[in-house]
Design an enzyme around this catalytic site. Sequence first.
Site, PDB file in Angstrom:
ATOM      1  N   GLY A  46      -4.028   3.694   0.483  1.00  0.00           N
ATOM      2  CA  GLY A  46      -2.807   3.248   1.131  1.00  0.00           C
ATOM      3  C   GLY A  46      -1.618   3.588   0.261  1.00  0.00           C
ATOM      4  N   GLN A  51       6.887   3.097  -2.959  1.00  0.00           N
ATOM      5  CA  GLN A  51       6.099   3.758  -4.017  1.00  0.00           C
ATOM      6  C   GLN A  51       6.446   5.236  -4.171  1.00  0.00           C
ATOM      7  OE1 GLN A  51       2.138   2.158  -2.479  1.00  0.00           O
ATOM      8  NE2 GLN A  51       1.853   2.085  -4.691  1.00  0.00           N
ATOM      9  N   CYS A  90      -3.750  -0.264  -7.425  1.00  0.00           N
ATOM     10  CA  CYS A  90      -2.510   0.161  -6.787  1.00  0.00           C
ATOM     11  C   CYS A  90      -2.037   1.429  -7.483  1.00  0.00           C
ATOM     12  CB  CYS A  90      -1.463  -0.948  -6.930  1.00  0.00           C
ATOM     13  SG  CYS A  90       0.121  -0.543  -6.192  1.00  0.00           S
ATOM     14  N   LEU A  91      -1.598   2.416  -6.702  1.00  0.00           N
ATOM     15  CA  LEU A  91      -1.174   3.688  -7.301  1.00  0.00           C
ATOM     16  C   LEU A  91       0.032   3.514  -8.226  1.00  0.00           C
ATOM     17  CD1 LEU A  91      -1.655   6.102  -4.255  1.00  0.00           C
ATOM     18  CD2 LEU A  91      -3.173   5.773  -6.218  1.00  0.00           C
ATOM     19  N   HIS A 132      -2.184  -5.383   1.670  1.00  0.00           N
ATOM     20  CA  HIS A 132      -1.651  -4.905   0.382  1.00  0.00           C
ATOM     21  C   HIS A 132      -0.395  -4.060   0.634  1.00  0.00           C
ATOM     22  CE1 HIS A 132      -2.260  -3.157  -3.824  1.00  0.00           C
ATOM     23  NE2 HIS A 132      -1.385  -2.322  -3.285  1.00  0.00           N
ATOM     24  N   GLU A 133      -0.459  -3.158   1.630  1.00  0.00           N
ATOM     25  CA  GLU A 133       0.691  -2.279   1.905  1.00  0.00           C
ATOM     26  C   GLU A 133       1.842  -3.050   2.531  1.00  0.00           C
ATOM     27  OE1 GLU A 133       0.644   0.424   0.364  1.00  0.00           O
ATOM     28  OE2 GLU A 133      -1.502   0.314  -0.015  1.00  0.00           O
ATOM     29  N   HIS A 136       3.813  -4.675  -0.070  1.00  0.00           N
ATOM     30  CA  HIS A 136       4.730  -3.754  -0.768  1.00  0.00           C
ATOM     31  C   HIS A 136       6.093  -3.709  -0.082  1.00  0.00           C
ATOM     32  CE1 HIS A 136       2.817  -1.582  -4.037  1.00  0.00           C
ATOM     33  NE2 HIS A 136       1.733  -1.362  -3.343  1.00  0.00           N
TER      34      HIS A 136
HETATM   35 NI    NI Z   1      -0.151  -0.801  -3.974  1.00  0.00          NI
END
Ligand code: NI
Length: 161
Positions: A46, A51, A90-91, A132-133, A136
């Site tokens: 995701g 991000q 998480c990226l 999770h997304e 964000h």
């Molecule tokens: Ni994330």
Amino acid sequence: MAILPIVLFPEKILQQKCDKVTSFDKKLAKLLNNMYETMVEADGVGLAAPQVGVKKQVAVVEIEEGSGAIELINPEVLELEGEQTGVEGCLSFPSLYGEVIRPYRVKVRAQDRKGSYFEIEAEDFLARALLHEIDHLQGVLFTSKVSRYISEEELERYGEE
Ligand code: NI
């Protein structure tokens, strides 16, 4: 398409509430295409627009490569049910993993790249990825929800289960 640079914590944009999308134009389509390519390249499941440095309510999720990207624009959680505990990364936090307790099932309403509304119901890992997304887009990071951090060694054991 292009691979976009991924914004890492503690960049401020990751902790801000994103703006709603109002124009469903070519620029948005390009952003979504680039976000998808960036997510796949980074081996993520995701990716949210902040991000990649864009403060807009846009996210892509694909928990299994090739299963088809879920594009969420201006998403809204309609229902939550149950509970699950699982590991997240998480990226924007390379090499950081932790257990997060989240609802087991979720119902989300969002818009697609053309602006049409749709609803999606998900459970288990897909529900986790969607939540999770969506977090964000509100400037909420998974680290604020981690109940226990996991070492890389422990993570490997998780993967073998
Ligand atoms: Ni994330």
